[in-house]
Design a protein around this motif. Structure first.
Motif, PDB file in Angstrom:
ATOM      1  N   LYS A 179       0.810  -1.217   0.000  1.00  0.00           N
ATOM      2  CA  LYS A 179       0.000   0.000   0.000  1.00  0.00           C
ATOM      3  C   LYS A 179       0.846   1.271   0.000  1.00  0.00           C
ATOM      4  CE  LYS A 179      -3.627   2.320   2.688  1.00  0.00           C
ATOM      5  NZ  LYS A 179      -4.482   2.233   3.905  1.00  0.00           N
ATOM      6  N   LYS A 180       1.898   1.301   0.833  1.00  0.00           N
ATOM      7  CA  LYS A 180       2.663   2.533   1.037  1.00  0.00           C
ATOM      8  C   LYS A 180       4.064   2.506   0.446  1.00  0.00           C
ATOM      9  CE  LYS A 180       2.338   4.670   4.853  1.00  0.00           C
ATOM     10  NZ  LYS A 180       2.470   5.092   6.260  1.00  0.00           N
ATOM     11  N   GLY A 181       4.568   1.303   0.198  1.00  0.00           N
ATOM     12  CA  GLY A 181       5.954   1.181  -0.226  1.00  0.00           C
ATOM     13  C   GLY A 181       6.834   0.825   0.957  1.00  0.00           C
ATOM     14  N   PHE A 182       7.892   0.080   0.696  1.00  0.00           N
ATOM     15  CA  PHE A 182       8.786  -0.366   1.759  1.00  0.00           C
ATOM     16  C   PHE A 182       9.407   0.807   2.505  1.00  0.00           C
ATOM     17  CE2 PHE A 182      13.206  -1.375   2.984  1.00  0.00           C
ATOM     18  CZ  PHE A 182      12.963  -2.348   3.937  1.00  0.00           C
ATOM     19  N   ASP A 183       9.901   1.783   1.760  1.00  0.00           N
ATOM     20  CA  ASP A 183      10.630   2.896   2.377  1.00  0.00           C
ATOM     21  C   ASP A 183       9.722   3.838   3.158  1.00  0.00           C
ATOM     22  OD1 ASP A 183       9.463   3.583  -0.049  1.00  0.00           O
ATOM     23  OD2 ASP A 183      10.938   5.140  -0.497  1.00  0.00           O
ATOM     24  N   ARG A 184       8.424   3.843   2.851  1.00  0.00           N
ATOM     25  CA  ARG A 184       7.504   4.761   3.529  1.00  0.00           C
ATOM     26  C   ARG A 184       6.701   4.082   4.643  1.00  0.00           C
ATOM     27  NH1 ARG A 184       7.223   6.016  -1.790  1.00  0.00           N
ATOM     28  NH2 ARG A 184       5.322   4.791  -2.119  1.00  0.00           N
ATOM     29  N   THR A 185       7.014   2.832   4.911  1.00  0.00           N
ATOM     30  CA  THR A 185       6.352   2.106   5.996  1.00  0.00           C
ATOM     31  C   THR A 185       7.279   2.035   7.208  1.00  0.00           C
ATOM     32  OG1 THR A 185       5.123   0.728   4.424  1.00  0.00           O
ATOM     33  CG2 THR A 185       5.310  -0.085   6.675  1.00  0.00           C
ATOM     34  N   SER A 186       6.772   2.418   8.361  1.00  0.00           N
ATOM     35  CA  SER A 186       7.599   2.406   9.571  1.00  0.00           C
ATOM     36  C   SER A 186       7.390   1.100  10.351  1.00  0.00           C
ATOM     37  CB  SER A 186       7.234   3.585  10.472  1.00  0.00           C
ATOM     38  OG  SER A 186       5.928   3.416  11.012  1.00  0.00           O
ATOM     39  N   VAL A 187       8.368   0.783  11.176  1.00  0.00           N
ATOM     40  CA  VAL A 187       8.250  -0.384  12.046  1.00  0.00           C
ATOM     41  C   VAL A 187       7.059  -0.219  12.979  1.00  0.00           C
ATOM     42  CG1 VAL A 187       9.347  -1.625  13.964  1.00  0.00           C
ATOM     43  CG2 VAL A 187      10.690  -0.999  11.939  1.00  0.00           C
ATOM     44  N   GLN A 188       6.821   0.994  13.454  1.00  0.00           N
ATOM     45  CA  GLN A 188       5.698   1.243  14.355  1.00  0.00           C
ATOM     46  C   GLN A 188       4.373   0.901  13.695  1.00  0.00           C
ATOM     47  OE1 GLN A 188       5.941   2.046  17.576  1.00  0.00           O
ATOM     48  NE2 GLN A 188       3.716   1.805  17.736  1.00  0.00           N
ATOM     49  N   GLU A 189       4.227   1.240  12.435  1.00  0.00           N
ATOM     50  CA  GLU A 189       2.992   0.926  11.713  1.00  0.00           C
ATOM     51  C   GLU A 189       2.804  -0.582  11.578  1.00  0.00           C
ATOM     52  OE1 GLU A 189       2.193   4.495   8.562  1.00  0.00           O
ATOM     53  OE2 GLU A 189       4.064   3.369   8.306  1.00  0.00           O
ATOM     54  N   ILE A 190       3.886  -1.276  11.366  1.00  0.00           N
ATOM     55  CA  ILE A 190       3.810  -2.735  11.205  1.00  0.00           C
ATOM     56  C   ILE A 190       3.374  -3.397  12.506  1.00  0.00           C
ATOM     57  CG2 ILE A 190       5.143  -4.832  10.755  1.00  0.00           C
ATOM     58  CD1 ILE A 190       6.924  -3.093   8.894  1.00  0.00           C
ATOM     59  N   VAL A 191       4.014  -3.027  13.617  1.00  0.00           N
ATOM     60  CA  VAL A 191       3.686  -3.692  14.886  1.00  0.00           C
ATOM     61  C   VAL A 191       2.281  -3.319  15.349  1.00  0.00           C
ATOM     62  CG1 VAL A 191       6.105  -3.927  15.567  1.00  0.00           C
ATOM     63  CG2 VAL A 191       4.816  -1.903  16.301  1.00  0.00           C
ATOM     64  N   GLU A 192       1.846  -2.109  15.083  1.00  0.00           N
ATOM     65  CA  GLU A 192       0.488  -1.723  15.456  1.00  0.00           C
ATOM     66  C   GLU A 192      -0.537  -2.521  14.659  1.00  0.00           C
ATOM     67  OE1 GLU A 192       0.013   2.479  15.038  1.00  0.00           O
ATOM     68  OE2 GLU A 192       1.231   2.952  16.815  1.00  0.00           O
ATOM     69  N   ALA A 193      -0.281  -2.688  13.361  1.00  0.00           N
ATOM     70  CA  ALA A 193      -1.203  -3.454  12.514  1.00  0.00           C
ATOM     71  C   ALA A 193      -1.245  -4.918  12.949  1.00  0.00           C
ATOM     72  CB  ALA A 193      -0.789  -3.342  11.053  1.00  0.00           C
ATOM     73  N   ALA A 194      -0.092  -5.457  13.341  1.00  0.00           N
ATOM     74  CA  ALA A 194      -0.007  -6.865  13.741  1.00  0.00           C
ATOM     75  C   ALA A 194      -0.471  -7.089  15.177  1.00  0.00           C
ATOM     76  CB  ALA A 194       1.424  -7.368  13.581  1.00  0.00           C
ATOM     77  N   GLY A 195      -0.593  -6.009  15.942  1.00  0.00           N
ATOM     78  CA  GLY A 195      -1.036  -6.130  17.330  1.00  0.00           C
ATOM     79  C   GLY A 195       0.013  -6.702  18.256  1.00  0.00           C
ATOM     80  N   VAL A 196       1.282  -6.377  18.001  1.00  0.00           N
ATOM     81  CA  VAL A 196       2.365  -6.843  18.865  1.00  0.00           C
ATOM     82  C   VAL A 196       3.240  -5.647  19.246  1.00  0.00           C
ATOM     83  CG1 VAL A 196       2.362  -9.109  17.759  1.00  0.00           C
ATOM     84  CG2 VAL A 196       3.957  -7.361  16.955  1.00  0.00           C
ATOM     85  N   THR A 197       4.199  -5.902  20.122  1.00  0.00           N
ATOM     86  CA  THR A 197       5.128  -4.859  20.519  1.00  0.00           C
ATOM     87  C   THR A 197       6.351  -4.856  19.603  1.00  0.00           C
ATOM     88  OG1 THR A 197       6.315  -6.333  22.008  1.00  0.00           O
ATOM     89  CG2 THR A 197       4.438  -5.120  22.932  1.00  0.00           C
ATOM     90  N   LYS A 198       7.084  -3.786  19.631  1.00  0.00           N
ATOM     91  CA  LYS A 198       8.337  -3.741  18.873  1.00  0.00           C
ATOM     92  C   LYS A 198       9.296  -4.809  19.388  1.00  0.00           C
ATOM     93  CE  LYS A 198       8.624   1.038  17.204  1.00  0.00           C
ATOM     94  NZ  LYS A 198       9.412   2.299  17.238  1.00  0.00           N
ATOM     95  N   GLY A 199       9.284  -5.022  20.704  1.00  0.00           N
ATOM     96  CA  GLY A 199      10.161  -6.039  21.273  1.00  0.00           C
ATOM     97  C   GLY A 199       9.869  -7.411  20.698  1.00  0.00           C
ATOM     98  N   ALA A 200       8.581  -7.714  20.509  1.00  0.00           N
ATOM     99  CA  ALA A 200       8.203  -9.006  19.937  1.00  0.00           C
ATOM    100  C   ALA A 200       8.681  -9.115  18.494  1.00  0.00           C
ATOM    101  CB  ALA A 200       6.691  -9.197  20.001  1.00  0.00           C
TER     102      ALA A 200
END
Length: 208
Positions: free
Chosen positions: A36-57
């Motif tokens: 949807k956004k492109g690899f370079d425009r997607t943040s780690v925070q967006e990924i973990v929020e979408a997946a429902g996990v923590t950054k640590g996980a």
């Protein structure tokens, strides 16, 4: 006296609750966001929020966003390598083994079309080390596929006036192009396309 907390750290909860679904969720949501956004425009925070996990996980399974992109493609390649090996080692006639291998790789590519498209578009953003690793694994797969062609050429079952590596590169050029035209809503199923590709490959290998 203050009672000690019995709550487990968030990372441990995320990691140990389901050892398989966490990385799968991360990969699934990363794939959707990269598309949807492109690899370079997607943040780690967006990924973990979408997946429902923590950054640590996430960092328990993937060291970086690069690792997620690499794994999106690597898992498809592992699946295709396993399929190819399972077919290649059977005692079926050579033409049937090559036909099955050619059709299977088309079917698995279509099943993972988004993953392949994203990776091809973003591979240049991986580290040089990971790009090298991907190319090496893909080369091993192509070389295993090529041994089937060479086997037929050595026995006279396949034409030998064209180099086996050119034949294989030509075939996989068509496979990698699937993402630009195949639509799941179209008239042909993945298996039908795979069988057509396999027939075209075997027809081109028929001795004159």
């Amino acid at each position: 006296m203050t009672r000690a907390s019995t709550r487990k750290p968030a990372v441990a909860a995320d990691v140990h609750a389901d050892e398989t679904s966490v990385p799968r969720r991360l990969l699934s949501h990363a794939t959707k966001l990269f598309a949807k956004k492109g690899f370079d425009r997607t943040s780690v925070q967006e990924i973990v929020e979408a997946a429902g996990v923590t950054k640590g996980a996430m960092y328990h399974y993937f060291g970086s966003k690069d690792d997620l992109l690499y794994e999106i493609y690597a898992r498809v390649l592992r699946e295709q390598t396993e399929q190819l090996e399972n077919v290649a080692v059977t005692e079926l006639p050579l033409r049937e083994r090559l036909r099955a291998a050619a059709s299977d790789v088309v079917v698995s590519t279509i099943a993972n079309l988004d993953d392949n498209k994203i990776f091809m578009q973003s591979m240049h953003q991986l580290s040089a080390e990971k790009q090298k690793a991907v190319r090496a694994e893909r080369r091993k797969y192509h070389e295993r596929f090529r041994t089937l062609v060479e086997e037929g050429q050595s026995t006279g079952e396949f034409r030998d006036d064209k180099p086996a590596d050119v034949i294989v590169d030509f075939f996989f050029g068509s496979v990698h192009h699937l993402g630009s035209w195949y639509r799941r809503s179209g008239s042909l199923s993945a298996r039908q396309v795979g069988d057509h590709y396999a027939d075209l490959l075997l027809s081109s290998l028929r001795p004159d």
